[in-house]
Design an enzyme around this catalytic site. Sequence first.
Site, short mmCIF file in Angstrom:
data_model
loop_
_atom_site.label_atom_id
_atom_site.label_comp_id
_atom_site.label_asym_id
_atom_site.label_seq_id
_atom_site.Cartn_x
_atom_site.Cartn_y
_atom_site.Cartn_z
N LYS A 1 17.72 14.61 39.59
CA LYS A 1 16.94 15.18 40.70
C LYS A 1 15.70 15.82 40.12
O LYS A 1 15.72 16.29 38.98
CB LYS A 1 17.77 16.26 41.42
CG LYS A 1 17.34 16.51 42.84
CD LYS A 1 18.05 15.58 43.80
CE LYS A 1 17.78 15.90 45.24
NZ LYS A 1 18.70 15.16 46.12
P1 NAD Z 1 13.03 16.71 55.70
O1 NAD Z 1 12.00 17.42 54.91
O2 NAD Z 1 12.73 15.42 56.33
O3 NAD Z 1 13.58 17.70 56.86
C1 NAD Z 1 14.02 18.99 56.61
C2 NAD Z 1 14.30 19.67 57.94
O4 NAD Z 1 14.86 20.97 57.68
C3 NAD Z 1 13.07 19.90 58.80
O5 NAD Z 1 13.39 19.68 60.16
C4 NAD Z 1 12.76 21.39 58.57
O6 NAD Z 1 12.09 21.97 59.68
C5 NAD Z 1 14.15 21.94 58.44
N1 NAD Z 1 14.17 23.24 57.73
C6 NAD Z 1 13.53 23.57 56.59
N2 NAD Z 1 13.76 24.86 56.29
C7 NAD Z 1 14.56 25.34 57.27
C8 NAD Z 1 15.15 26.61 57.52
N3 NAD Z 1 14.94 27.63 56.71
N4 NAD Z 1 15.92 26.75 58.63
C9 NAD Z 1 16.12 25.72 59.47
N5 NAD Z 1 15.60 24.48 59.27
C10 NAD Z 1 14.83 24.31 58.19
O7 NAD Z 1 14.29 16.59 54.70
P2 NAD Z 1 15.51 15.55 54.78
O8 NAD Z 1 15.19 14.39 53.92
O9 NAD Z 1 15.93 15.36 56.19
O10 NAD Z 1 16.64 16.38 54.01
C11 NAD Z 1 17.43 17.37 54.66
C12 NAD Z 1 18.63 17.68 53.79
O11 NAD Z 1 19.39 16.49 53.56
C13 NAD Z 1 18.30 18.24 52.40
O12 NAD Z 1 19.31 19.16 52.05
C14 NAD Z 1 18.38 17.01 51.52
O13 NAD Z 1 18.65 17.34 50.16
C15 NAD Z 1 19.53 16.29 52.17
N6 NAD Z 1 19.58 14.84 51.89
C16 NAD Z 1 18.56 14.02 52.26
C17 NAD Z 1 18.68 12.66 52.03
C18 NAD Z 1 17.63 11.68 52.48
O14 NAD Z 1 17.87 10.47 52.36
N7 NAD Z 1 16.50 12.13 53.03
C19 NAD Z 1 19.83 12.14 51.39
C20 NAD Z 1 20.85 13.02 51.03
C21 NAD Z 1 20.72 14.37 51.30
#
Ligand code: NAD
Length: 512
Positions: free
Chosen positions: A179
Amino acid sequence: MTARVATTEPSRQTIYTEAMEVFQRAADLIGLDRRVRMELEEPDYEHIFYVTVKLHTRLSPLPASEQPRYKDLPDSELLPDGLEPLLDGSFVFKRRALINANVFMRDGVVRLKGKGLYKVVPGRPERFKAYRVQHNQARGPYKGGTRYHQDVSLDLFKVLAAEMTWKTAIADVPFGGGKGGIKVDPKSLSSEELEALTLRYMYRLKPLIGPNLDIPAPDVGTDGAIMGLLLRQFTDGERERHSLRGVVTGKDTRIGGSEGRVRATGQGLAYCIQEWYADRGATPAGARVILQGFGNVGSNAAEILAGMGAKILAVNDYAGTIFNPNGIDVADLMSYVYENPSNMRRTVAGYPKAQQIGKNDLWDVDADILVPAALGGEITGPVAERIKVKLVAEGANGPTTPEGDRVLAKRGIELIPDIIGNAGGVTVSYYEWIQNKRMEHWSEGEVNGRLEQALKSNYRIIRDISRNTPRRTATHNSQRYCIGREVDMRTAAMVLALKRIEAHYQLEGFSQ
Ligand code: NAD
């Protein structure tokens, strides 16, 4: 239970040692080989480096206390095309703003017509801290996302890289865990600055990664467009650049990305939830869902769950929380957040067809499923005491603290742990990587068919480990993995990961 073997000096409690609690627990339970345990307790490599980029000149809002001095300053007229608005309220100033301009400036202060007073902040180079942690590669090349966020740290990337080691093993894809990312608030940069930062990041990263060595993907703050830039910087000038396409996954489908990758994490979570209901002879139809995070994972999970007949009651993101007891129209919310030029912050806040509530009110909404899909550490002990759901289905990485876990268990709230719940992303990343190697392009139906089969069979193995019911069926075989006693789902998932990783060390041995 086997006694815990202390392999490292007692160290201070950090988010890394806290996140490794479940590893230690599962390692104790299965009597993990001591040397394998040492290999996994700390990452193989922790890279920290610095990336510099030149920031453009900005017009920053003038503090209220200084404004009276300029009350007689006339309006300046600048070409709007040359001013790029940023989320912090400032504008990036581009030279073309001066075409046919009419500028009145005093002490570097201008008044923009209809907008107020702004101070010119000259462009300057800025240094950003960047990371790539490579946790383990026993099962294959390091694999894991790239995060751009202001609150990252080495410890956080260690946590997330280790999570990828467990997740790739659980998804049974031939990768290890890694990561990385940059300590930056991407919303404070212009699109050109973000591009320059991304290219420079890959310039520094290039000696450390490759399609058979370490393969980044999107995470918080990055997307397919950023992956395209990383790909370009890595492959530019290479003689056999097309054979290197698999150096990043999560690319646009037009440049070697896989169909289904953008939705894969939300899709995978929905398959796990479907399997949780199937085990109870039911489906998610009619289930009431509350959601935290409406980014890639949250919005796609919401849309897919709504397609399965579930009702989304409330959504929280970084800027607001909305609630509608009759259910939120997810497609409409998607267009409010993502296709609405006046919603620059891409937030659910202000969505007119729901009530605006406080963040803490989210936890009080009576529902069946809570999907955390934002950042880590949100479901603390007090939050776990408060929520009124039957199932927490983790889309985010590490959303539940160890104390939160204990409270959920005490209250009988069930859990789909992150390392299987959000493994859909890395599973389809693997499909993308294979397609790149073979120069193929699979249909979305083929991708989703494989994803469903892969996630549901691994989910069933974890459930069998948890209930200690070793079975061999047409779709899965948990006989090798059950440990002779029942364990919670998070520990069960870790048992599966560790047994699969340990097999590599047992069968391949250690090089000297
Ligand atoms: P993203 O940046 O697309 O979205 C993040 C979301 O979280 C946004 O809606 C944002 O407004 C919200 N957010 C941020 N800070 C916040 C807070 N303090 N309180 C409430 N909401 C908050 O990110 P993503 O790709 O959707 O990833 C989200 C989670 O999923 C992360 O933990 C990431 O590590 C995990 N993840 C993502 C993927 C992927 O394929 N994108 C895969 C596995 C895990």
